[in-house]
Design a protein around this motif. Structure first.
Motif, PDB file in Angstrom:
ATOM      1  N   MET A 154      25.386  -8.203  35.792  1.00 24.88           N
ATOM      2  CA  MET A 154      26.600  -7.516  35.358  1.00 24.88           C
ATOM      3  C   MET A 154      27.656  -7.541  36.457  1.00 24.88           C
ATOM      4  O   MET A 154      28.843  -7.648  36.177  1.00 24.88           O
ATOM      5  N   VAL A 200      29.280 -10.700  36.159  1.00 24.25           N
ATOM      6  CA  VAL A 200      30.189 -10.693  35.000  1.00 24.25           C
ATOM      7  C   VAL A 200      31.473  -9.941  35.328  1.00 24.25           C
ATOM      8  O   VAL A 200      32.579 -10.379  34.990  1.00 24.25           O
ATOM      9  N   ILE A 201      31.330  -8.796  36.028  1.00 24.93           N
ATOM     10  CA  ILE A 201      32.519  -8.040  36.425  1.00 24.93           C
ATOM     11  C   ILE A 201      33.425  -8.920  37.274  1.00 24.93           C
ATOM     12  O   ILE A 201      34.628  -8.993  37.070  1.00 24.93           O
ATOM     13  N   THR A 223      35.086 -11.615  35.051  1.00 23.91           N
ATOM     14  CA  THR A 223      36.096 -11.141  34.105  1.00 23.91           C
ATOM     15  C   THR A 223      37.244 -10.421  34.788  1.00 23.91           C
ATOM     16  O   THR A 223      38.191 -10.012  34.126  1.00 23.91           O
ATOM     17  N   SER A 224      37.165 -10.234  36.107  1.00 20.12           N
ATOM     18  CA  SER A 224      38.261  -9.527  36.750  1.00 20.12           C
ATOM     19  C   SER A 224      39.530 -10.373  36.751  1.00 20.12           C
ATOM     20  O   SER A 224      40.626  -9.844  36.865  1.00 20.12           O
ATOM     21  N   LEU A 232      34.681 -15.920  29.925  1.00 22.45           N
ATOM     22  CA  LEU A 232      33.748 -15.000  29.271  1.00 22.45           C
ATOM     23  C   LEU A 232      34.401 -14.145  28.198  1.00 22.45           C
ATOM     24  O   LEU A 232      33.729 -13.355  27.563  1.00 22.45           O
TER      25      LEU A 232
END
Lengths: 171, 289
Positions: free
Chosen positions: B19, B22-23, B26-27, B33
């Motif tokens: 995660m 992923v953070i 996607t930042s 994503l």
């Protein structure tokens, strides 16, 4: 197992729907309760840390997708909230509603402080005292109120799951 | 038993690290994503649309029973106003033609002409209490695709609302200007001084924002209008943001800021317009967000 996934999915979807649409009109002092936290707390206390963590993760993920600026932030928060609360569930008399209310209050404050610090403090200057007084504490109070209703639903779900489990064991 | 705990710990750690990645990914505003968002938002959007539509209707229904007398007075007032405005309108029409002709002579480019307006409905607000994010029912299929250097400002008939954060197939997330963390480059219409309009947590609940970085020599007064400056490449120039509500002094001379009352009522947002750039090649693309 199937019925469990189905029930949790329905619950999470219902919560997002209410949270993002209808609750906008029931704001009191400009704050609305956060049913995600209440739901995660109830499930974690009743069902233990594995289910707490899984439900927390997916509830958080859906919140991320609905409105998060980053994907994964609320998921992690939910995961850890469910995990931590699920781990204390064996040590207390969890059928007591006061226990649930107490934990809802504590977890709401902790959860929202984390959101405030990681979600806002790094981006802009935030008045922590203001946030605490006007948002976090109020929200914690509403959540406690909401916890009563959500917990009743969660207890009913729990009975259903346990009944389904025991009927399965017969065969 | 020990193994089980160990494996549980292992799973939690794996998910956490995943995660965090992923953070990180996607930042950035335009990440690969974003398609993940479709999983939940696509089945949910129609239902949300229904819910917010009906709750708006219910709220409107309560307003119906308001005092009839008040409505009558208001009607009279409005009629007077209309006749005044009509007169003004005729004058303005004349100015418009004149303006157009003069612009043609000067070869000035109208920034708005590059944009196409897409109407959208607000279908969901932020589930939490912190951010000023909402969802609209237009997405990739209507040509709102987040890409590098492509920004989709969101306005309504009264002024600036915000900018599209990211979009999936049938809906998009919009960050409003009252969101703590949003900032818009703006100018004071009267004096042409450049300022920054920011969202602020404590002002968000009233629907206000904060004007910062006011130049020392800028003479601002309550009631001055503020509009976008066009610098930064996100918003086109000249969209109305709002009016100065109060000028505040904090500490020293440099600590001056003002509270802006946006012309948009953020509590009652229903219909918005997304500005879509017609020319796909955006000169401002290389500018930072």
């Amino acid at each position: 197992m199937k019925i469990k996934i189905f029930a949790y999915t329905i619950c999470i979807f219902a919560i997002i729907l209410m949270q993002s649409t209808v609750f906008e009109y029931v704001r009191i002092y400009n704050v609305k309760p956060n049913l995600f936290i209440v739901f995660i707390v109830s499930i974690a206390l009743l069902r233990g840390n594995v289910e707490g963590a899984v439900v927390g993760f997916f509830a958080g993920l859906s919140q991320d997708i609905m409105s998060g600026k980053l994907l994964g932030f609320y998921s992690l928060l939910g995961l850890y909230l469910g995990l931590l609360l699920g781990s204390v569930n064996k040590r207390l008399y969890r059928e007591n509603i006061l226990v649930v209310i107490f934990f809802t209050f504590i977890s709401t404050v902790a959860y929202e402080v984390v959101v405030c610090v990681f979600g806002l403090l790094f981006i802009t200057e935030v008045d922590i005292v203001y946030a605490m007084k006007n948002i976090i504490l109020l929200e914690a109070l509403y959540n406690c109120l909401a916890a009563i209703f959500i917990y009743i639903i969660a207890v009913k779900l729990n009975h259903k799951f346990e009944a389904a489990n025991s009927s399965k064991r017969k065969y | 038993m020990l193994r089980l705990i160990k494996s549980k710990f292992f799973i939690v750690m794996t998910v956490t690290i995943l995660m965090l990645v992923v953070i990180g990914v996607t930042s950035s505003r335009v990440s690969q994503l974003n398609w993940l968002n479709n999983i939940i938002s696509v089945p949910l959007s129609p239902v949300q649309k229904f819910f917010s539509y009906s709750s708006q209707k219910i709220e409107g229904g309560f307003g119906y029973f308001k005092d009839v007398k008040q409505v009558k007075n208001e009607n009279e007032e409005l009629k007077n106003k209309i006749s005044l405005l009509e007169k003004e309108n005729r004058e303005l029409l004349r100015y418009r033609v004149e303006n157009k002709e003069l612009r043609e002579v000067l070869d000035l480019k109208d920034q708005f002409n590059d944009y196409e307006m897409v109407g959208a409905n607000v279908i969901a607000k932020d589930p939490g209490n912190w951010f000023g994010i909402f969802r609209i029912d237009r997405g990739g299929k209507d040509g709102i695709k987040s890409a590098e250097g492509m920004y989709y400002p969101v306005i309504n008939n009264r002024g600036l609302i915000g900018v599209v954060l990211n979009s999936d197939i049938i809906s998009s997330k919009v960050v409003s200007i009252i969101d703590p963390g949003s900032s818009v480059s703006a100018i004071i219409s009267k004096t042409r001084h450049q300022v920054i309009v920011k969202g602020d947590l404590s002002l968000k609940e009233k629907g206000f924002c904060k004007m910062d970085l006011i130049p020392l020599d800028a003479d601002i007064a309550v009631g001055d209008t503020v509009e976008t400056s066009g610098i930064g490449g996100i918003f086109p120039k000249g969209i109305l943001i709002g009016k100065v509500k109060r000028v505040m002094q904090s500490g020293n001379e440099l600590g001056r800021y003002a509270i802006i009352e946006p012309s948009v009522d953020f509590k009652r947002l229903e219909e918005v317009f997304v500005l879509k750039n017609k020319t796909n090649i955006n000169e401002a693309g290389s500018m930072e967000k």
